[in-house]
Design an enzyme around this catalytic site. Structure first.
Site, short mmCIF file in Angstrom:
data_model
loop_
_atom_site.label_atom_id
_atom_site.label_comp_id
_atom_site.label_asym_id
_atom_site.label_seq_id
_atom_site.Cartn_x
_atom_site.Cartn_y
_atom_site.Cartn_z
N LYS A 126 90.21 43.88 7.37
CA LYS A 126 89.22 43.61 8.40
C LYS A 126 89.91 43.06 9.64
O LYS A 126 90.78 42.20 9.54
CB LYS A 126 88.18 42.60 7.91
CG LYS A 126 87.00 43.24 7.21
CD LYS A 126 85.82 42.29 7.13
CE LYS A 126 84.58 43.02 6.69
NZ LYS A 126 83.38 42.19 6.69
N GLU A 169 70.57 40.46 -4.97
CA GLU A 169 69.35 39.69 -4.74
C GLU A 169 68.47 39.60 -5.98
O GLU A 169 67.86 38.55 -6.24
CB GLU A 169 68.56 40.32 -3.58
CG GLU A 169 69.24 40.24 -2.23
CD GLU A 169 70.20 41.40 -1.97
OE1 GLU A 169 70.80 41.43 -0.87
OE2 GLU A 169 70.36 42.26 -2.86
N ARG A 221 64.30 43.13 -1.68
CA ARG A 221 65.02 43.82 -2.74
C ARG A 221 64.80 43.17 -4.10
O ARG A 221 65.20 43.72 -5.13
CB ARG A 221 66.53 43.84 -2.42
CG ARG A 221 66.85 44.27 -1.00
CD ARG A 221 68.33 44.44 -0.76
NE ARG A 221 68.73 45.80 -1.07
CZ ARG A 221 70.00 46.21 -1.13
NH1 ARG A 221 70.97 45.36 -0.94
NH2 ARG A 221 70.28 47.46 -1.41
#
Length: 616
Positions: A275, A361, A389
């Site tokens: 990243k 979740e 979700r």
């Protein structure tokens, strides 16, 4: 002088594929520099996009897009993809009102084959596309690009399990950058990290270089890795595993992808990227540069206190630590949103009571339910859009058993530049119909703190729903006092019209109330609704107006209407909220004006309704 001569010549992947391969590294350099310059002017996701430059080039160079379908998981890593697919000039409008989205959108480009913004959906979608191609007799690939953070979610493994027995040309590219937004967690992450940093791999590489030389070692490296990586994990799902390879090395990426293109059946390519690659400031702090506002690309993001108002997230963070210091039963849970949900300080101060469960979740809520069964007091810090979700778990595992699980729901209402996929537009609608729930909507920062304490004191499922950013600037009181459940408060006494506000729209309601001479009520609780107060208001007012930053259908206004219906009262009611459509990205103020939910529009709409009532 043209800063990006090669990049400016590329408007479609077909033009990219016409380039000699030796020019691709230069293209990657220009593309990376363009992204830093562009995002510094508009804001957006930076670290993740800098990490996928070479991978994006390689995929479009090798595969015949858009015929071959690429699905980008989460989708915030698609800026390079957007630039190479004809949207270079449009990047100046990225995430701005009526500009291009920060995520893939099918309506934006034929190259955006699937709309993504929530994680772990790519393998399922790409598999569906690959199977459809097989059914139609079309020779094309479905390609899912998924990060190691998104790979931790159950949906990704459901798709892998199904894909492994399908006769379809599916390629799953695992973009392993050892980081999602927050540092990744879980066993899979540890496996991936171990294979790259382990002594066995490092020793094997050094030994190979001594005996064979660096050049030949690279050629046999793929074979060496096959003996020491957890390829069996994915091969057991029925995939042909290849990798890991350097995701920034085009000389490794392109031949590998060319070989895969000629293979049949499900393939799994493991690439390792970094990243922030190529921009030193982002490499050094990829979390800081994950989602950025406008910044000076030379100086970077200037951190430090701005002296502005407290955000609701900060109010929650402070309350959580204060409450944990008083009650050791408090357990804090987040599904991979430590920074966004305000849990950094809590993790530092109470590491044994902090649980980042990864992008999971569903698991987060049922895990909380298990803790609650054993006398713990779990607090789940979660964004409104991500709570969707885990709806079944909320109903079946928490509410049905009336367990004291507390939801701290951040980003309720419109969130601005992230757009339709991230607006917290539906939480009141889907929470109010669940039995045993208590749902609170604070109007300011201090009320948020007191409501968090109120939810904590409640022995059942509860939710405090607050918006992104700051409120009116109310200073939270250190002392915590519970609010009586289901009781609103009249903030302004007036005549004819009563404005019933849920959440931070109270402050617009107060200003409108001054203009109209109206009564203004801070309802505070969407559930249980203050039915007694509603009935009292109908006796002395000609019109009730409800205000909420939530879908107008089945929202808090519907609860007020239900009270009127059950009491057989025919007082007119006007419900104002988010319209029955998905709302695009843009500046918050612009969006509220567009949907006629700003102060001026509220005032005008009420006056028009009053005129209509007079004439009727």
């Amino acid at each position: 002088m043209n800063t990006y001569p090669l990049l400016d010549s590329i408007n479609t992947p077909a033009e990219l594929r016409a380039l000699p391969r030796e020019q691709l590294p230069k293209l990657a350099d220009e593309l990376r520099a363009f992204l830093v310059e562009s995002v510094s002017r508009t804001g957006g996701h930076l670290s993740s996009n800098l990490g996928t430059v070479e991978l994006t080039i390689a995929l479009h160079y090798v595969f015949d897009t858009p015929g071959d379908r690429i699905v980008w998981d989460v989708g915030h890593q698609t800026y390079a993809h957007k630039v190479l697919t004809g949207r270079r000039e449009a990047m100046a409008s990225l995430r701005q009102y009526q500009g291009i989205s920060g995520f893939p959108r099918r309506c934006e480009s034929d190259y955006d084959t699937f709309g993504t913004a929530h994680s772990s959906t790519s393998i399922s979608a790409a598999l569906g596309m690959a199977v459809a191609a097989k059914q139609k007799g079309e020779d094309r690939h479905g390609i899912a690009v998924i990060g190691d953070g998104a790979m931790s979610a159950g949906m990704a493994f459901e798709a892998l399990n199904n894909a492994g027995v399908m006769d379809a040309n599916l390629l799953v590219v695992l973009n392993d950058n050892e980081m999602s937004i927050s540092p990744p967690v879980g066993a899979l992450t540890k496996i991936l990290a171990r294979l790259l940093s382990g002594r066995t791999y490092a020793a094997a590489r050094r030994a190979g270089e001594k005996v064979l030389g660096a050049s030949l070692t690279r050629k046999v490296e793929e074979h060496v890795k096959g003996f020491i990586t957890p390829s069996t994990l994915f091969e057991e799902f029925g995939f042909n595993y290849l990798g890991p390879i350097d995701g920034h090395d085009l000389d490794a990426l392109i031949p590998t992808l060319q070989n895969i293109r000629n293979m049949e059946g499900p393939q799994f390519l493991h690439v390792v990227t970094r990243k922030g690659q190529g921009y030193k400031l982002a490499e050094a702090d990829p979390t800081l540069y994950h989602g950025v506002g406008k910044f000076d690309q030379a100086a970077g993001i200037q951190s430090g206190k701005s002296g502005g108002k407290l955000t609701f997230t900060q109010v929650f963070s402070d309350w959580l630590c204060d409450m944990a210091a008083q009650d050791e039963r408090l357990m804090a849970i987040t599904p991979a949103m430590r920074e966004g949900s305000g849990l950094v300080r809590f993790e530092q101060e109470f590491p044994q009571r902090y649980f980042d469960v990864g992008i999971a979740e569903q698991h987060a809520l049922t895990f909380a339910a298990g803790l609650a069964c054993e006398g713990m007091k779990p607090v789940v810090a979660i964004y409104s859009t991500f709570l969707q979700r885990a709806y079944d778990q909320l109903i079946h595992d928490i509410a049905l058993q009336n367990l004291p699980v507390m939801l701290a729901i951040d980003r309720g209402g419109l969130v601005g530049a992230d757009g339709a996929t991230h607006h917290g537009a539906f939480d009141l609608s889907y929470l109010l119909c669940v039995p045993n729930m208590v749902v609170m909507t604070p109007s300011d920062e201090n009320e948020c703190r007191q409501m968090l304490y109120t939810a904590w004191q409640h022995e059942g499922p509860s939710a405090v729903r607050y918006p992104r950013g700051s409120g009116c600037g109310a200073v939270p009181q250190t002392e915590m006092q519970a609010i009586q459940l289901g009781k609103g408060e009249i903030r302004r006494q007036g005549q004819r019209v009563a404005l019933l506000a849920f959440g931070t729209l109270l402050h617009d309601a107060l200003r409108v109330g001054e203009e109209l001479g109206a009564t203004v009520v801070n309802m505070r609780f969407a559930k249980p609704i203050d039915a007694q107060l509603v009935r009292e208001l109908t006796a002395s007012h000609e019109l009730l107006v409800t205000l909420e930053e939530n879908a107008i259908i089945s929202g808090a206004g519907s609860e007020v209407a239900r009270v009127l219906e059950e009491a057989a009262l025919n007082t007119p009611i006007m419900r104002l909220g988010l319209p029955d459509r998905f709302i695009d990205h843009g500046d918050q103020t612009q969006l509220m004006h567009e949907i006629a939910l700003d102060q001026a529009a509220i005032l005008q709409r009420i006056r028009e309704r009053l005129d209509h009532l007079r004439h009727s």
